[in-house]
Design a protein around this motif. Structure first.
Motif, short mmCIF file in Angstrom:
data_model
loop_
_atom_site.label_atom_id
_atom_site.label_comp_id
_atom_site.label_asym_id
_atom_site.label_seq_id
_atom_site.Cartn_x
_atom_site.Cartn_y
_atom_site.Cartn_z
N ALA A 1 38.34 92.49 72.14
CA ALA A 1 37.72 91.55 73.05
C ALA A 1 38.33 91.69 74.44
CB ALA A 1 37.90 90.12 72.56
N ASP A 2 37.49 91.93 75.43
CA ASP A 2 37.89 91.96 76.84
C ASP A 2 37.60 90.56 77.39
OD1 ASP A 2 38.36 92.44 79.51
OD2 ASP A 2 36.67 93.81 79.77
N VAL A 3 38.64 89.72 77.47
CA VAL A 3 38.44 88.32 77.85
C VAL A 3 38.57 88.18 79.37
CG1 VAL A 3 39.14 87.40 75.62
CG2 VAL A 3 40.87 87.75 77.37
N GLY A 4 37.57 87.54 79.98
CA GLY A 4 37.48 87.52 81.43
C GLY A 4 36.95 88.85 81.91
N CYS A 5 35.88 89.32 81.26
CA CYS A 5 35.39 90.69 81.46
C CYS A 5 34.64 90.89 82.76
CB CYS A 5 34.50 91.11 80.29
SG CYS A 5 32.95 90.17 80.18
N GLY A 6 34.24 89.80 83.45
CA GLY A 6 33.47 89.96 84.67
C GLY A 6 32.20 90.75 84.44
N PRO A 7 31.87 91.70 85.32
CA PRO A 7 30.62 92.46 85.18
C PRO A 7 30.69 93.60 84.18
CG PRO A 7 31.73 93.12 87.19
CD PRO A 7 32.55 92.00 86.61
N GLY A 8 31.76 93.66 83.40
CA GLY A 8 31.80 94.59 82.28
C GLY A 8 32.34 95.97 82.58
N SER B 1 35.05 81.18 76.70
CA SER B 1 36.32 80.94 77.38
C SER B 1 37.48 81.42 76.53
CB SER B 1 36.49 79.44 77.68
OG SER B 1 37.79 79.18 78.17
N MET B 2 38.46 82.05 77.17
CA MET B 2 39.66 82.46 76.44
C MET B 2 40.47 81.25 75.99
SD MET B 2 42.27 83.86 79.39
CE MET B 2 41.05 84.81 80.28
N THR B 3 40.19 80.07 76.53
CA THR B 3 40.89 78.86 76.10
C THR B 3 40.36 78.32 74.78
OG1 THR B 3 39.41 77.38 77.31
CG2 THR B 3 41.31 78.24 78.52
N ILE C 1 42.98 92.60 72.03
CA ILE C 1 42.55 91.67 73.08
C ILE C 1 43.09 92.20 74.40
CG2 ILE C 1 42.74 89.35 74.04
CD1 ILE C 1 43.02 88.26 71.23
N LEU C 2 42.21 92.27 75.39
CA LEU C 2 42.59 92.63 76.75
C LEU C 2 42.30 91.47 77.68
CD1 LEU C 2 43.37 94.67 79.02
CD2 LEU C 2 40.94 95.27 79.12
N ALA C 3 43.29 91.08 78.48
CA ALA C 3 43.10 90.10 79.55
C ALA C 3 43.55 90.78 80.83
CB ALA C 3 43.90 88.83 79.29
N PHE C 4 42.60 91.34 81.57
CA PHE C 4 42.88 92.18 82.73
C PHE C 4 42.60 91.37 84.00
CE2 PHE C 4 42.08 95.98 85.47
CZ PHE C 4 43.25 96.68 85.18
N TYR C 5 43.66 90.89 84.62
CA TYR C 5 43.56 90.06 85.84
C TYR C 5 42.70 88.81 85.60
CZ TYR C 5 45.64 93.90 88.46
OH TYR C 5 46.49 94.88 88.93
N SER C 6 42.92 88.13 84.50
CA SER C 6 42.16 86.91 84.23
C SER C 6 43.04 85.71 83.92
CB SER C 6 41.17 87.15 83.08
OG SER C 6 41.80 87.69 81.94
N THR C 7 44.21 85.90 83.34
CA THR C 7 45.03 84.74 82.96
C THR C 7 45.67 84.05 84.15
OG1 THR C 7 46.97 86.14 82.54
CG2 THR C 7 45.53 85.65 80.66
N HIS C 8 45.77 84.72 85.31
CA HIS C 8 46.42 84.08 86.46
C HIS C 8 45.60 82.94 87.03
CE1 HIS C 8 44.00 85.78 89.84
NE2 HIS C 8 43.73 86.71 88.94
N HIS C 9 44.35 82.81 86.62
CA HIS C 9 43.54 81.67 87.06
C HIS C 9 43.85 80.39 86.27
CE1 HIS C 9 41.16 83.85 89.89
NE2 HIS C 9 40.65 84.66 88.99
N LEU C 10 44.63 80.50 85.22
CA LEU C 10 44.89 79.36 84.34
C LEU C 10 46.21 78.70 84.69
CD1 LEU C 10 43.96 81.01 80.93
CD2 LEU C 10 42.46 79.77 82.50
#
Length: 222
Positions: free
Chosen positions: A54-61, A100-102, A114-123
């Motif tokens: 799962a690419d969480v916070g995948c944006g436009p893919g 949501s990854m939450t 699981i990949l979280a690529f530049y997405s967890t810093h928004h939390l």
């Protein structure tokens, strides 16, 4: 009840989705270290072959598609319906979901990566223990996690613009790398590798990468 910060993230990324997709580089254009970390993660999850990634916070893919090109059975999850719409249009052969990854809807132990690529810093920091616990729950024993995120000294920054789009807020919470590592370990992960990119080394701001895995189940004694 959904935390208010999630709705703000959704609205902001919905507003800039088209601009984001146009301006953010394809992963093949990233710096060598970033590509190497993604490549190492892809090799780990394909070798383990424990389930989809799962690419969480995948944006436009774009990253989801890049992983697929490296042989990973990957799908994307994003909070923004417009981002997911763009991802589906650009990569109709791949699977993308609004979520949501939450609060991952994946079952226990179903994922190999699981990949979280530049997405967890928004939390905000207080949400991360629950998020990392969700990652641990949904990964199969032996499954792999890669987090790449901005880091700092517990700073909270709000930008008024982003990605060349309209004026919408973007919150960024930059925790120290050691604190993120500690939260991952508290969630039950074993960290197998860490990277730190200083500004000027392919990153505008300090960026840390964390490769970790969920330990294999321990056989009962006796």
């Amino acid at each position: 009840m959904e935390p208010p910060y999630l709705d703000l993230i959704r609205q902001s990324y919905d507003a800039v989705a088209a601009d984001y997709a146009r301006t953010v580089n394809d992963p093949s254009g990233l710096d060598p270290l970033s590509r190497a970390v993604l490549g190492a993660f892809a090799e780990l999850v394909t070798s383990a072959d424990l389930g989809p990634t799962a690419d969480v916070g995948c944006g436009p893919g774009k990253v989801t598609a890049y992983l697929t090109g490296l042989g990973v059975s990957a799908f994307g999850i994003d909070l923004s319906p417009r981002m997911v719409g763009l991802a589906r249009a650009a990569h109709p052969e791949l699977r993308f979901e609004v979520g949501s990854m939450t609060a991952l809807e994946t079952g226990d132990g179903e994922l190999g990566g699981i990949l979280a690529f530049y997405s967890t810093h928004h939390l905000p920091a207080e949400s991360l223990p629950g998020v990392f616990a969700g990652f641990h729950r949904t990964l199969a024993p032996g499954g792999h996690l890669l987090i790449v995120t901005r880091v700092g000294d517990d700073g909270h920054r709000r930008l008024a613009h982003g990605y060349g789009g309209p004026a919408v807020p973007f919150d960024s919470y930059r925790l120290p790398a050691d604190r993120i590592a500690g939260l991952l370990e508290q969630a039950g992960f074993v960290i197998t590798g860490r990277t730190l990119q200083e500004p000027g080394e392919g990153a505008k701001r300090p960026v840390a990468g964390f490769l970790a895995h969920k330990p294999d189940a321990v056989a009962p004694q006796g």
